[in-house]
Design a protein around this motif. Structure first.
Motif, PDB file in Angstrom:
ATOM      1  N   ARG A  60       0.827  -1.060  -0.064  1.00 18.92           N
ATOM      2  CA  ARG A  60      -0.098  -0.044  -0.396  1.00 18.92           C
ATOM      3  C   ARG A  60       1.158   1.220   0.139  1.00 18.92           C
ATOM      4  N   LEU A  61       2.034   1.463   0.806  1.00 14.68           N
ATOM      5  CA  LEU A  61       2.963   2.022   0.716  1.00 14.68           C
ATOM      6  C   LEU A  61       3.472   2.698  -0.483  1.00 14.68           C
ATOM      7  N   ALA A  62       4.001   1.707  -1.556  1.00 15.45           N
ATOM      8  CA  ALA A  62       3.851   2.178  -2.626  1.00 15.45           C
ATOM      9  C   ALA A  62       3.586   3.089  -3.710  1.00 15.45           C
ATOM     10  N   VAL A  63       1.878   1.783  -3.602  1.00 17.14           N
ATOM     11  CA  VAL A  63       0.489   2.784  -4.675  1.00 17.14           C
ATOM     12  C   VAL A  63       0.678   3.870  -3.913  1.00 17.14           C
ATOM     13  N   GLY A  64       0.733   3.954  -2.639  1.00 14.73           N
ATOM     14  CA  GLY A  64       0.879   5.847  -1.872  1.00 14.73           C
ATOM     15  C   GLY A  64       1.956   6.552  -2.093  1.00 14.73           C
ATOM     16  N   ALA A  65       2.986   5.813  -2.523  1.00 11.82           N
ATOM     17  CA  ALA A  65       4.565   6.713  -2.957  1.00 11.82           C
ATOM     18  C   ALA A  65       4.167   6.724  -4.097  1.00 11.82           C
ATOM     19  N   ALA A  66       3.345   5.929  -5.218  1.00 13.19           N
ATOM     20  CA  ALA A  66       3.688   6.486  -6.699  1.00 13.19           C
ATOM     21  C   ALA A  66       2.646   7.227  -7.014  1.00 13.19           C
ATOM     22  N   ASP A  67       1.169   7.654  -6.188  1.00 14.91           N
ATOM     23  CA  ASP A  67       0.746   8.925  -5.832  1.00 14.91           C
ATOM     24  C   ASP A  67       1.218  10.284  -6.073  1.00 14.91           C
ATOM     25  N   ALA A  68       2.031   9.852  -4.749  1.00 19.87           N
ATOM     26  CA  ALA A  68       2.852  11.763  -4.538  1.00 19.87           C
ATOM     27  C   ALA A  68       3.900  11.560  -5.214  1.00 19.87           C
ATOM     28  N   ILE A  69       4.347  10.439  -6.112  1.00 19.95           N
ATOM     29  CA  ILE A  69       5.463  11.115  -6.835  1.00 19.95           C
ATOM     30  C   ILE A  69       4.760  11.591  -8.275  1.00 19.95           C
ATOM     31  N   GLY A  70       3.050  11.073  -8.160  1.00 19.01           N
ATOM     32  CA  GLY A  70       2.817  11.664  -9.505  1.00 19.01           C
ATOM     33  C   GLY A  70       1.965  13.175  -9.594  1.00 19.01           C
ATOM     34  N   SER A  71       1.965  13.409  -7.728  1.00 20.08           N
ATOM     35  CA  SER A  71       1.071  14.364  -8.521  1.00 20.08           C
ATOM     36  C   SER A  71       1.429  15.486  -7.299  1.00 20.08           C
ATOM     37  N   THR A 125       4.070  15.832  -5.439  1.00 23.16           N
ATOM     38  CA  THR A 125       4.255  16.965  -3.406  1.00 23.16           C
ATOM     39  C   THR A 125       4.744  16.610  -3.138  1.00 23.16           C
ATOM     40  N   SER A 126       5.326  17.946  -2.332  1.00 26.03           N
ATOM     41  CA  SER A 126       6.930  18.204  -2.099  1.00 26.03           C
ATOM     42  C   SER A 126       6.560  19.192  -0.832  1.00 26.03           C
ATOM     43  N   THR A 127       8.201  19.405  -0.127  1.00 24.51           N
ATOM     44  CA  THR A 127       7.936  20.187   1.267  1.00 24.51           C
ATOM     45  C   THR A 127       7.734  21.370   1.330  1.00 24.51           C
ATOM     46  N   MET A 128       7.491  21.904   1.812  1.00 25.61           N
ATOM     47  CA  MET A 128       7.325  23.418   2.018  1.00 25.61           C
ATOM     48  C   MET A 128       8.151  24.211   1.774  1.00 25.61           C
ATOM     49  N   VAL A 129       9.688  24.269   2.445  1.00 18.67           N
ATOM     50  CA  VAL A 129      10.644  25.041   1.765  1.00 18.67           C
ATOM     51  C   VAL A 129      11.595  24.460   1.154  1.00 18.67           C
ATOM     52  N   LEU A 130      12.073  23.510   1.269  1.00 12.00           N
ATOM     53  CA  LEU A 130      13.107  23.224  -0.087  1.00 12.00           C
ATOM     54  C   LEU A 130      12.768  22.496  -1.411  1.00 12.00           C
ATOM     55  N   MET A 157      11.809  19.262  -1.064  1.00 14.02           N
ATOM     56  CA  MET A 157      11.788  18.117  -2.016  1.00 14.02           C
ATOM     57  C   MET A 157      10.975  16.603  -1.590  1.00 14.02           C
ATOM     58  N   PRO A 158      10.891  16.176  -3.126  1.00 20.11           N
ATOM     59  CA  PRO A 158       9.844  15.710  -3.093  1.00 20.11           C
ATOM     60  C   PRO A 158       9.204  14.303  -1.901  1.00 20.11           C
ATOM     61  N   VAL A 159       8.653  14.143  -1.580  1.00 16.50           N
ATOM     62  CA  VAL A 159       7.370  13.202  -0.297  1.00 16.50           C
ATOM     63  C   VAL A 159       7.734  12.143  -0.926  1.00 16.50           C
ATOM     64  N   GLY A 160       6.876  11.320  -2.094  1.00 21.13           N
ATOM     65  CA  GLY A 160       7.148  10.928  -2.960  1.00 21.13           C
ATOM     66  C   GLY A 160       7.785   9.681  -2.670  1.00 21.13           C
ATOM     67  N   TRP A 161       9.702   9.769  -2.549  1.00 22.42           N
ATOM     68  CA  TRP A 161      10.538   9.656  -2.540  1.00 22.42           C
ATOM     69  C   TRP A 161      10.842   8.522  -1.469  1.00 22.42           C
ATOM     70  N   ALA A 162      10.254   9.814  -0.752  1.00 19.05           N
ATOM     71  CA  ALA A 162      11.126   9.515   0.473  1.00 19.05           C
ATOM     72  C   ALA A 162       9.559   7.929   1.608  1.00 19.05           C
ATOM     73  N   ILE A 163       8.643   8.262   0.761  1.00 14.69           N
ATOM     74  CA  ILE A 163       7.445   6.883   1.008  1.00 14.69           C
ATOM     75  C   ILE A 163       8.211   5.761   0.459  1.00 14.69           C
ATOM     76  N   MET A 164       8.365   6.317  -1.205  1.00 14.81           N
ATOM     77  CA  MET A 164       8.920   4.365  -1.971  1.00 14.81           C
ATOM     78  C   MET A 164      10.118   4.167  -0.760  1.00 14.81           C
ATOM     79  N   ALA A 165      10.896   4.746  -0.305  1.00 17.33           N
ATOM     80  CA  ALA A 165      11.529   4.062   0.322  1.00 17.33           C
ATOM     81  C   ALA A 165      11.819   3.265   1.839  1.00 17.33           C
ATOM     82  N   CYS A 166      10.060   3.608   2.507  1.00 20.73           N
ATOM     83  CA  CYS A 166       9.076   3.285   3.252  1.00 20.73           C
ATOM     84  C   CYS A 166       8.736   2.165   3.123  1.00 20.73           C
ATOM     85  N   ALA A 167       8.046   2.188   1.949  1.00 18.79           N
ATOM     86  CA  ALA A 167       7.615   0.792   0.954  1.00 18.79           C
ATOM     87  C   ALA A 167       9.165  -0.057   1.536  1.00 18.79           C
TER      88      ALA A 167
END
Ligand code: NA
Ligand code: NA
Lengths: 159, 439, 321
Positions: free
Chosen positions: A107-118, A120-125, A127-137
């Motif tokens: 499920r995390l891999a699916v969520g990561a793919a979503d976040a990469i697709g959309s 989604t990045s962090t506020m200041v820097l 940074m792409p959140v999706g890749w961090a989720i992918m690493a957790c997956a």
């Protein structure tokens, strides 16, 4: 037995990397605090770096804790059961844990793919959140493997 | 089936699975997930876990949990816990039960730099058990004292439990730490009193050691300066407004690392051991946190918290009656359950109820006071039979001592804790006065 | 009930928005459906996850309806950011709410195509709350201010402040420890993070346009919406769009006025505005932020200049009416 030790060594390596990330968090925050104290402006993006690092560190700990059989359990009510039965019970829960971790990883891999697709990045820097989720997956996947390894180990290590 | 009965069934199944050796975090995750899927539907559950585990963990405040554990591990590897124990016992070791009191003193000092009770217990089980054996302390009494002393890891700030409480109730963690000061030191004092009373009745449990010459005493005390330095840097920085408590954990680790390398002579092997020890303990805590998050989503779906609040609201109990009931419930539940899981699961239910009660104090004061009361019952649960985490930790390192012997030794300390709980409940000022003084 | 919906959001049940906007809106829908619709509100992220996930929860059906800030997921809703650029929004929430609702209807269809948008709005003017009085740009120099949105952060940086990015739960602790010197939020948010106790000076911008606003959406899962019977859809629709946005905007204005009055009554708190000339200077100084945004959305195939102009026109439109 060799593969058991190999698995533990790999789990330890991953956990060490994660714990080193905790040290990095400590250094980063200390540097940011020092900078802020001296120049009135901390390191930009320190909060989001910590947020990302802490999630990665935690996922890196889980397989090691499992390999070390470090997860808290209650043995008060089963203390009189023979060792073989206990091993069988523990191995069963290891397999349940492996299944749960595999589900999370998927499920995390699916969520990561979503976040990469959309994008989604962090506020200041930014940074792409999706890749961090992918690493957790991926680490959840390793956790599933670790739980299977411990399940198998329960039968080998008993005399 | 109504939501409330689904939630209660979920609780029962969870406890049964725990009793059947399912790891605690996994039983929360498993029952929480199944309950969520039951009430909300499978596809919804599958979508729920798509990113939730990441976002639950990607939390700035959570970073202090591994950091406070790492701080303790570094202190141990640099020999500070041994130094603290030696200094404290050279001061009081010559009294009956003195070595045990020294252990309580060392745990109190260590508690000021370590936020985890498991880490404190394990550290002192390793550092102190050989000493207790050497001086022919009763093994049950010695292990019991270590289990009790370990709770000071959370009772003395910094405290992982207070961080978790602060996060889940959105309270100021710095204020919670301040509020824990007096009750924390009261705990240490009460434990020493209990030791004195127990040893007076049965002197053979804790024989006196030979008196230590003044010169060695001074030398032993001089050896603990790094611990004092780190505690001063962290506390001074927090209360001097240089950094927040959350940042204090990071600064504390950095300071402790410097001390460990320069003073404690720690090298790569020691650092590696400290890092792995941290990973294992933190991994255990975070599996429980993850499971509790999922279980809490299930509870929210079941609307049990709403139903419970309505029931209490209509029950006609006085505010103090409700508080006493909640604390009694916590003591009973804490005896059979893991405390971290317990507070994570029950705070969403009890905290809004407590906030709605009128104690004649500001809601924020009530929140802080309640946090300290919860901390005390958590401390009780950590050592209370049948499931006391600290007792498990000691027993894992002292295989030759039967669990029942440790539990028997712990009982008088639990009685002292209950007295302390009653005092802090009757006099909220014990918790709140430091908050007023320091802010 | 015939239709059961879960509404998920991030603020506590005691918050203004929960009590004065979401709850009345939900009750109204339930009453007008004659009880055939039941909406249960889950405040404080009770259904799990962190605020940045709310939008995905609506898209994926984890919740049927969610309230979120597009700014919670930076980079994901670029066209929405036009409303949040410096010196674009109005002082009043109701004007911003109507303007952003119409802007969403016209320009954000694609951005929010994964959900059914119930309504979109933006809050009233945000103020600078700090431990020192801000009269000129020079006073901002080096001031450590927690910024609310990415674009407001850029604006504060352009004005010389140290813009600090920090999750909102961290703010009271950081203010209490003097880790930061202040924060930039509208009045409505002030009591929730105890700004009135922790900071003395509250500085606003005279007139309109104002320094910044932040945008919000109430979004519904597409499948959940499709499943609603046609006659009940009418009830939902009648309480969506401009009707709901107006209600939201008014909630912010009313709450803001009440908080401002409460803070004004406290001894020691100073509420002031910078001069009109100074405001003009700030506006000029922050123009590069708008230019940079226009340039940055080019690679998302957006005509930034056109979008900013559209927002300005809409703000003007609802200001006069
Ligand atoms: Na502590
Ligand atoms: Na317990």
């Amino acid at each position: 037995m060799g593969w058991m030790r190999t698995a533990e060594r790999l789990g330890a390596a991953l956990a060490l990397a994660g714990a080193a990330l905790s040290l990095f968090i400590a250094g980063l925050v200390t540097a940011s605090v020092g900078l802020r104290w001296a120049t009135s402006s901390g390191l930009p993006g320190d909060f989001e770096m910590v947020q990302m690092a802490v999630a990665l560190a935690i996922f890196s700990f889980l397989p090691y804790t499992q390999l070390r059989r470090g997860n808290m359990l209650v043995d008060t009510f089963t203390i009189r059961l023979p060792a073989r039965v206990l091993s069988a019970i523990d191995a069963f829960w290891d397999i349940v844990y492996a299944a749960a971790a595999a589900l999370l990883g998927w499920r995390l891999a699916v969520g990561a793919a979503d976040a990469i697709g959309s994008r989604t990045s962090t506020m200041v820097l930014g940074m792409p959140v999706g890749w961090a989720i992918m690493a957790c997956a991926a680490m959840a996947g390793l956790l599933a493997l670790a739980a299977l390894v411990t399940a198998a180990g329960r039968f080998r290590t008993e005399p | 089936m109504t939501g409330t009965s689904a939630a209660i069934l979920g609780f029962v199944i969870m406890l049964l699975l725990m009793a059947a050796r399912m790891p605690i975090g996994l039983s929360l995750l498993f029952v929480g997930g199944a309950g969520y899927a039951w009430l909300g539907g499978w596809p919804v559950f599958l979508n729920y876990i798509k990113t939730t585990p990441y976002h639950d963990f990607s939390n700035y405040t959570l970073s202090v949990i591994p950091l406070f554990i790492l701080m303790g591990a570094l202190a141990e590897k640099s020999g500070l816990s041994t130094a603290l124990f030696r200094a404290a016992s050279s001061l009081v070791g010559h009294r009956p039960g003195g070595l045990a009191m020294g252990l309580i003193g060392a745990c109190t000092a260590f508690g000021a730099i370590c936020g985890s009770s498991v880490a404190t217990t394990a550290t002192f089980a390793r550092a102190a058990l050989p000493e207790f054996e050497r001086y022919r302390y009763d093994a049950g009494f010695a292990t019991g004292v270590i289990a009790v002393g370990g709770t000071l890891g959370i009772l003395i700030p910094p405290s992982v439990i207070l961080v978790v409480y602060g996060i889940s109730t959105e309270q100021n963690i710095a204020k919670l730490f301040m509020a824990a000061f007096i009750p924390g030191f009261m705990a240490a004092l009460f434990y020493c009193l209990v030791i004195a009373l127990v040893v007076r009745r049965r002197p053979e449990l804790g024989p006196a050691l030979p008196r230590v010459p003044m010169k060695r005493r001074l030398r032993d005390f001089a050896a603990v300066w790094p611990a004092i330095l780190v505690a001063l840097v962290v506390l001074g920085g927090i209360y001097g407004g240089v950094f927040s408590p959350t940042e204090g954990a990071a600064v504390g680790v950095a300071a402790m690392l410097v001390v460990a390398v320069l003073v404690g002579g720690m090298r790569w092997a020691g650092l590696k051991a400290a890092l792995l020890q941290t990973a294992e303990t933190a991994g255990m805590i975070f599996l429980i946190l993850l499971g509790a998050d999922v279980f809490n989503a299930f509870l929210a779906l079941s609307q049990l918290p709403v139903a419970a609040a309505e029931w209490i609201g209509g029950s006609g109990f006085t505010p103090y009656g409700v508080m006493a009931l909640i604390l009694l419930f916590y003591i009973l539940l804490g005896a059979v359950m893991d405390e971290l899981a317990m507070i994570l699961l029950t705070l969403p239910i009890f905290f809004p109820i407590v906030q709605a009660l009128d104690f004649g104090m500001a809601p924020d004061d009530v929140a802080i006071w309640f946090g300290i009361l919860v901390l005390i019952v958590v401390g009780i649960g950590l050592t209370a039979p049948p499931i006391g985490l600290n007792v498990f930790v000691v027993s894992a390192l002292a295989r030759h001592v039967a669990l029942t012997r440790i539990y028997r030794a712990v009982l008088p300390f639990i009685a002292a804790d209950i007295v302390r709980l009653g005092l802090v409940m009757a006099f909220p000022g014990l918790a709140l006065v430091m908050v007023r003084l320091l802010s | 009930a015939e239709v059961n919906l879960k509404l998920h959001h991030f603020l506590p049940a005691a918050s203004n928005i929960h009590q004065k906007f979401l709850t009345p809106l939900v009750r109204k829908i339930e009453a007008e459906s004659n009880g055939r619709i039941k909406i249960t509100i889950f405040p404080a992220m009770q259904l799990g996850g962190a605020p940045p996930q709310l939008y995905d929860q609506a898209r994926d059906g984890v919740a049927d309806i969610i309230w979120t800030l597009p700014g919670n997921t930076p980079g994901r809703f670029p066209a929405s950011e036009a409303m949040e650029l410096p010196f674009v929004a109005d002082k009043l929430g109701i004007v911003n709410a109507k303007a952003f609702q119409e802007y969403a209807d016209t320009y954000l269809k694609d951005e929010f195509k994964e959900v059914h948008l119930i309504c979109a709005w933006a809050h009233d003017a945000g103020l600078i709350h700090a431990n020192k009085q801000v009269k000129t740009m020079e006073d901002l120099k080096g001031l450590k201010l927690r910024f609310p949105t990415r674009q407001a952060g850029e604006a504060l940086k352009a004005l010389g402040a140290s813009a600090i990015g920090m999750p909102i739960p961290q703010v009271p602790e950081s203010l209490a420890q003097k880790v930061i010197d202040g924060c930039v939020v509208p009045w409505e948010v002030v009591p929730a993070i105890k700004v009135q106790e922790l900071l003395k000076y509250h500085t606003g911008i005279p007139g309109s346009p104002t320094l910044y606003t932040a945008t919000f959406v109430l979004a519904m899962n597409k499948g959940s919406y499709d499943k609603v019977p046609a006659d009940l859809k009418k009830v939902l629709d009648a309480n969506s769009g401009m009707a709901a946005a107006t209600m939201a905007g008014k909630t912010w204005d009313d709450a803001g006025a009440a908080v401002a009055e409460m803070v004004a009554k406290r001894s020691g708190n100073v509420i002031s505005e910078i001069s009109v000339d100074e405001a003009a200077r700030w506006r000029k100084t922050t123009q590069p932020v708008i230019d940079a945004w226009v340039a940055s959305v080019k690679d998302r195939n957006l005509d930034g200049a056109k979008l900013v102009e559209a927002v300005r026109v809409l703000v003007q439109k609802y200001k006069v009416s």
